[in-house]
Scaffold this motif. Structure first.
Motif, mmCIF file in Angstrom:
data_model
loop_
_atom_site.group_PDB
_atom_site.id
_atom_site.type_symbol
_atom_site.label_atom_id
_atom_site.label_comp_id
_atom_site.label_asym_id
_atom_site.label_seq_id
_atom_site.Cartn_x
_atom_site.Cartn_y
_atom_site.Cartn_z
ATOM 1 N N ASN B 167 0.823 -1.200 -0.006
ATOM 2 C CA ASN B 167 0.232 -0.024 0.007
ATOM 3 C C ASN B 167 0.836 1.192 -0.118
ATOM 4 O OD1 ASN B 167 -2.346 -1.230 -0.112
ATOM 5 N ND2 ASN B 167 -2.624 -1.216 2.436
ATOM 6 N N LEU B 168 2.221 1.203 -0.298
ATOM 7 C CA LEU B 168 3.017 2.352 0.139
ATOM 8 C C LEU B 168 3.615 2.752 -1.347
ATOM 9 C CD1 LEU B 168 4.671 0.760 3.304
ATOM 10 C CD2 LEU B 168 2.593 2.442 3.148
ATOM 11 N N ASP B 169 3.962 4.000 -1.396
ATOM 12 C CA ASP B 169 4.765 4.551 -2.326
ATOM 13 C C ASP B 169 6.133 4.044 -2.660
ATOM 14 O OD1 ASP B 169 6.536 6.262 -1.249
ATOM 15 O OD2 ASP B 169 4.919 7.462 -0.760
ATOM 16 N N PRO B 170 6.867 3.893 -3.832
ATOM 17 C CA PRO B 170 8.336 3.398 -3.898
ATOM 18 C C PRO B 170 9.215 3.808 -2.867
ATOM 19 C CG PRO B 170 7.350 4.082 -5.952
ATOM 20 C CD PRO B 170 6.261 4.693 -5.128
ATOM 21 N N LYS B 171 9.090 5.155 -2.574
ATOM 22 C CA LYS B 171 10.316 5.621 -1.579
ATOM 23 C C LYS B 171 10.089 5.121 -0.296
ATOM 24 C CE LYS B 171 12.203 10.001 0.276
ATOM 25 N NZ LYS B 171 11.474 10.071 1.289
ATOM 26 N N THR B 172 8.676 5.111 0.103
ATOM 27 C CA THR B 172 8.480 4.691 1.520
ATOM 28 C C THR B 172 8.605 3.099 1.465
ATOM 29 O OG1 THR B 172 6.648 6.162 1.643
ATOM 30 C CG2 THR B 172 6.539 4.695 3.223
ATOM 31 N N SER B 173 8.387 2.352 0.421
ATOM 32 C CA SER B 173 8.593 0.792 0.562
ATOM 33 C C SER B 173 10.082 0.626 0.425
ATOM 34 C CB SER B 173 8.367 0.373 -1.165
ATOM 35 O OG SER B 173 6.689 0.683 -1.400
ATOM 36 N N MET B 174 10.845 1.594 -0.113
ATOM 37 C CA MET B 174 12.076 1.239 0.164
ATOM 38 C C MET B 174 12.888 1.368 1.549
ATOM 39 S SD MET B 174 14.529 0.297 -1.971
ATOM 40 C CE MET B 174 15.824 -0.570 -1.142
ATOM 41 N N GLU B 175 11.993 2.522 2.398
ATOM 42 C CA GLU B 175 12.381 2.504 3.651
ATOM 43 C C GLU B 175 12.089 1.176 4.490
ATOM 44 O OE1 GLU B 175 11.036 7.405 3.659
ATOM 45 O OE2 GLU B 175 10.353 6.147 5.384
ATOM 46 N N ILE B 176 10.846 0.773 4.100
ATOM 47 C CA ILE B 176 10.402 -0.384 4.739
ATOM 48 C C ILE B 176 11.267 -1.604 4.535
ATOM 49 C CG2 ILE B 176 8.543 -2.282 4.810
ATOM 50 C CD1 ILE B 176 7.885 0.393 6.226
ATOM 51 N N PHE B 177 11.499 -1.790 3.420
ATOM 52 C CA PHE B 177 12.730 -2.923 3.137
ATOM 53 C C PHE B 177 13.917 -2.805 3.399
ATOM 54 C CE2 PHE B 177 9.559 -4.196 0.025
ATOM 55 C CZ PHE B 177 9.348 -5.422 0.148
ATOM 56 N N ASN B 178 14.577 -1.407 3.650
ATOM 57 C CA ASN B 178 15.602 -1.138 4.446
ATOM 58 C C ASN B 178 15.623 -1.573 6.149
ATOM 59 O OD1 ASN B 178 17.157 -0.211 2.457
ATOM 60 N ND2 ASN B 178 16.406 1.868 2.575
ATOM 61 N N LEU B 179 14.622 -1.548 6.121
ATOM 62 C CA LEU B 179 14.166 -1.698 7.742
ATOM 63 C C LEU B 179 14.103 -3.298 7.932
ATOM 64 C CD1 LEU B 179 13.770 -0.080 10.294
ATOM 65 C CD2 LEU B 179 11.126 -0.342 9.898
ATOM 66 N N LEU B 180 13.590 -3.873 6.836
ATOM 67 C CA LEU B 180 13.535 -5.485 7.201
ATOM 68 C C LEU B 180 14.942 -6.025 6.909
ATOM 69 C CD1 LEU B 180 10.288 -6.189 4.983
ATOM 70 C CD2 LEU B 180 10.732 -6.218 7.392
ATOM 71 N N GLU B 181 15.860 -5.167 6.300
ATOM 72 C CA GLU B 181 17.091 -5.836 5.803
ATOM 73 C C GLU B 181 18.040 -5.699 7.052
ATOM 74 O OE1 GLU B 181 19.305 -3.832 2.689
ATOM 75 O OE2 GLU B 181 20.518 -5.633 2.278
ATOM 76 N N ARG B 182 17.661 -4.651 7.656
ATOM 77 C CA ARG B 182 18.469 -4.325 8.969
ATOM 78 C C ARG B 182 18.001 -5.495 10.013
ATOM 79 N NH1 ARG B 182 17.921 1.060 11.923
ATOM 80 N NH2 ARG B 182 17.214 1.926 9.986
ATOM 81 N N ALA B 183 16.814 -5.765 9.930
ATOM 82 C CA ALA B 183 16.579 -7.133 11.046
ATOM 83 C C ALA B 183 17.165 -8.268 10.655
ATOM 84 C CB ALA B 183 14.849 -7.195 10.928
ATOM 85 N N SER B 184 17.391 -8.292 9.392
ATOM 86 C CA SER B 184 17.985 -9.674 8.836
ATOM 87 C C SER B 184 19.458 -9.519 9.149
ATOM 88 C CB SER B 184 17.767 -9.925 7.376
ATOM 89 O OG SER B 184 19.018 -9.741 6.816
ATOM 90 N N LEU B 185 20.180 -8.376 9.141
ATOM 91 C CA LEU B 185 21.589 -8.385 9.675
ATOM 92 C C LEU B 185 21.809 -8.715 11.179
ATOM 93 C CD1 LEU B 185 22.465 -4.909 7.911
ATOM 94 C CD2 LEU B 185 22.986 -7.332 7.188
ATOM 95 N N TYR B 186 20.720 -8.492 11.881
ATOM 96 C CA TYR B 186 20.623 -8.977 13.367
ATOM 97 C C TYR B 186 20.545 -10.560 13.476
ATOM 98 C CZ TYR B 186 20.302 -4.219 15.118
ATOM 99 O OH TYR B 186 20.638 -2.763 15.423
ATOM 100 N N GLY B 187 20.473 -11.233 12.338
ATOM 101 C CA GLY B 187 20.357 -12.564 12.461
ATOM 102 C C GLY B 187 18.877 -13.117 12.245
ATOM 103 N N THR B 188 17.878 -12.333 12.058
ATOM 104 C CA THR B 188 16.366 -12.811 12.017
ATOM 105 C C THR B 188 16.401 -13.412 10.578
ATOM 106 O OG1 THR B 188 15.690 -11.037 13.580
ATOM 107 C CG2 THR B 188 13.949 -12.189 11.937
ATOM 108 N N THR B 189 15.667 -14.470 10.386
ATOM 109 C CA THR B 189 15.331 -15.045 9.003
ATOM 110 C C THR B 189 14.316 -14.459 8.605
ATOM 111 O OG1 THR B 189 16.127 -17.244 10.054
ATOM 112 C CG2 THR B 189 14.995 -17.247 8.044
ATOM 113 N N LEU B 190 14.214 -13.879 7.095
ATOM 114 C CA LEU B 190 13.143 -13.108 6.742
ATOM 115 C C LEU B 190 12.584 -14.089 5.507
ATOM 116 C CD1 LEU B 190 14.621 -10.532 8.022
ATOM 117 C CD2 LEU B 190 12.913 -9.479 6.561
#
Ligand SMILES: Nc1ncnc2c1ncn2[C@@H]1O[C@H](COP(=O)(O)OP(=O)(O)OP(=O)(O)O)[C@@H](O)[C@H]1O
Ligand SMILES: [Mg+2]
Lengths: 294, 226
Positions: B167-190
């Motif tokens: 439901n989000l525009d491309p820029k906001t989407s990118m922010e969301i995915f950056n956030l998810l990627e950060r979680a994966s850096l902490y060791g969470t499986t995504l």
């Protein structure tokens, strides 16, 4: 501890959110329990009436006026030995007149004329062990020659007991019906509560809430509604009882009515609260099973 | 960590949403699930937190066979899995803070720990200063960040996301995915089901493609299309 606090606050919030349906279900339960209370109060009075009736239930055997002293004496012995008889009191013609005199006290002079030719028959007053023994004893008395007539006041007490029983059955029957209705009304109230929180419940489960955690507030809510109903019902029942007792005291002063002490009020409230809680629990458990899919 | 073995799912006895899908995901991996609408992405994700069970085959998550665990074990499984949806699924009458703390409250976490963790995770998604705002007062992107905070607050082993930027525009989407990627850096499986082509192409993670319920591609450092 925190968990219980949470459960309670959820339940109260939910009741507050559905004020009207919560109030209606508490009211219905209150009405069902009012009937239960009525039946409780009637049964207290019945017990009291039984006691009164049993102490008052005295058989009077009127003897033949012409009977000789030895005839009377042997009859008295015979009566004393009947099964079920607990007390026998011989009342001579003179005793009977004396009692009459005491009854009329100030107007006792009217009775002076009777002194010459006492028309009162000698009698024997008999008490039985219990009310059940009365018919047997009465039959036995009638078969004694010198016994002219047998009187006992069983009829009135019997009537009272029958009326009381009828009221009790009626209110218990009514309670069963209204009790069932209150289970359904509470179930419906809980269903509304569940519907209002569907989304929240979904998310709760998603983040790992156990089924128990999800459904417990609803059970609390049902229990609380039932409890509220029992408080209402106790209030109704006591109010109605005092009103009726007042009316009876006014119009049928000789009718014995038990005054309620705080113990019997607490007993009644205890029974009602327990029943109310059961009704609430049943209603909410029913809804939770049906609509929460847990 | 996640092992899908020969899983088929048939809805209502006729709709075949998944057809013999096998997939193995290791701890700490970041996997995109792509495919046309109706391909079975959501169904696959739902299998992983036991919202659905397979018609045949097995799903192992965190060492448990999800088709065989008991109902009352499911909550304990879900406490180790965070889930994020396209429509956020936030509670309107709770503010940002409460929406996140809720996830800890339902499992009876002590108050002090709740406070510590919620502020941590709100900080991570950059919304600690908006903690008193209600969902209606937040933008879509902010709401999704709150939802992600809620999914991460228990420090889950696995984070599942079903079209998190739908439901989000491309820029906001990118922010969301950056956030998810950060979680994966902490060791969470995504595991993330998405249609966000640009982002999949940019992040170059493992890509799994479904077509009409079958797994047609599984590529390391893949792109949205071949
Ligand atoms: N609960 C359900 N009951 C019946 N059919 C369902 C159900 N859920 C999904 N389906 C069907 O299963 C198929 C796969 O659905 P799914 O939601 O997994 O697709 P998707 O890849 O997530 O699609 P989208 O990209 O549109 O979200 C579709 O044909 C859908 O109609
Ligand atoms: Mg989908």
């Amino acid at each position: 501890m925190r968990l219980i606090g949470y459960m309670f606050s959820q339940a109260f919030r939910s009741i507050w959110r559905n004020k009207l349906s919560s109030f209606l279900s508490a009211l219905t339960t209150g009405f069902a329990l009012f009937l239960l209370g009525t039946s409780f109060l009637v049964s207290i009075n019945l017990g009291f009436m039984y006691q009164m009736a049993e102490t008052q239930m005295e058989i009077q055997a009127y003897m033949n006026k012409e009977a000789t002293y030895s005839e009377l004496a042997s009859a008295a012995t015979q009566i004393r030995e009947m099964p079920g008889v607990s007390e026998v009191k011989f009342v001579s013609k003179e005793d009977a007149l004396e009692e009459l005199r005491e009854m009329f006290k100030d107007k006792a002079s009217v009775l002076d004329s009777l002194e010459e030719d006492n028309p009162l028959p000698p009698s024997v007053r008999i008490k039985t062990v219990g009310a059940e023994e009365i018919p047997g004893v009465v039959e036995a008395l009638k078969s004694i020659d010198v016994v002219d007539d047998v009187m006992y006041q069983e009829e009135v007490s019997k009537r009272l007991v029958q009326v009381g029983k009828a009221v009790q059955y009626l209110s218990l029957g009514g309670m069963l019906v209204v009790g069932l209705v209150s289970v359904m009304v509470i179930a419906n109230s809980i269903r509304l509560a569940i519907d209002a929180r569907r989304q929240e419940i979904g998310i709760m489960k998603l983040v790992g809430a156990t089924d128990g955690f999800v459904l417990m507030p609803f059970l609390f809510e049902g229990i609380f509604l039932g409890f509220l109903g029992s408080a209402l019902g106790t209030g109704f029942a006591l109010g109605a009882y005092n009103w009726v007792a007042g009316k009876i005291a006014e119009f049928i002063p000789f009718m014995p009515i038990v005054g309620l002490d705080s113990r019997s009020i607490w007993d009644m409230f205890g029974i009602m609260a327990l029943t109310g809680v059961m009704v609430g629990l049943t209603g909410s458990a029913f809804s939770v099973r049906r609509h929460l899919r847990v | 960590m996640i092992s899908v073995r020969n899983v088929s799912k048939v809805y209502n006895g006729s709709v075949k949403a998944l057809d013999s899908v096998s997939l193995h995901i290791e701890k700490g991996e970041f996997v995109f699930v792509v495919g046309a609408s109706g391909a079975g992405k959501s169904t696959l994700i739902k299998m992983m937190y036991r919202e659905e069970t397979p018609s045949s085959g097995q799903v192992f998550v965190l060492g448990k066979d999800l088709s065989r665990i008991r109902r009352r074990e499911v909550p304990y499984l879900r406490r180790r899995i965070g889930v994020v949806f396209q429509d956020f699924k936030l509670l309107e009458e709770k503010n940002a803070w409460e929406n996140v703390s809720f996830a800890l409250e339902v499992t009876g976490t002590p108050r002090r720990e709740i406070n510590r963790r919620v502020s941590q995770v709100l900080n991570l998604v950059g919304l600690l200063d908006r903690r008193d705002a209600f969902p209606s007062e937040l933008s879509g992107g902010e709401q999704q960040r709150i939802a992600i905070a809620r999914a991460l607050v228990r420090n889950p082993d696995i984070l599942l996301a079903d079209e998190p930027s739908g439901n989000l525009d491309p820029k906001t989407s990118m922010e969301i995915f950056n956030l998810l990627e950060r979680a994966s850096l902490y060791g969470t499986t995504l595991v993330v089901a998405t249609h966000a082509q640009d982002i999949v192409n940019k992040l170059r993670k493992r890509v799994v493609e479904l077509r009409d319920g079958t797994l047609v591609r599984d590529e390391r450092r893949g792109a949205y299309n071949y």
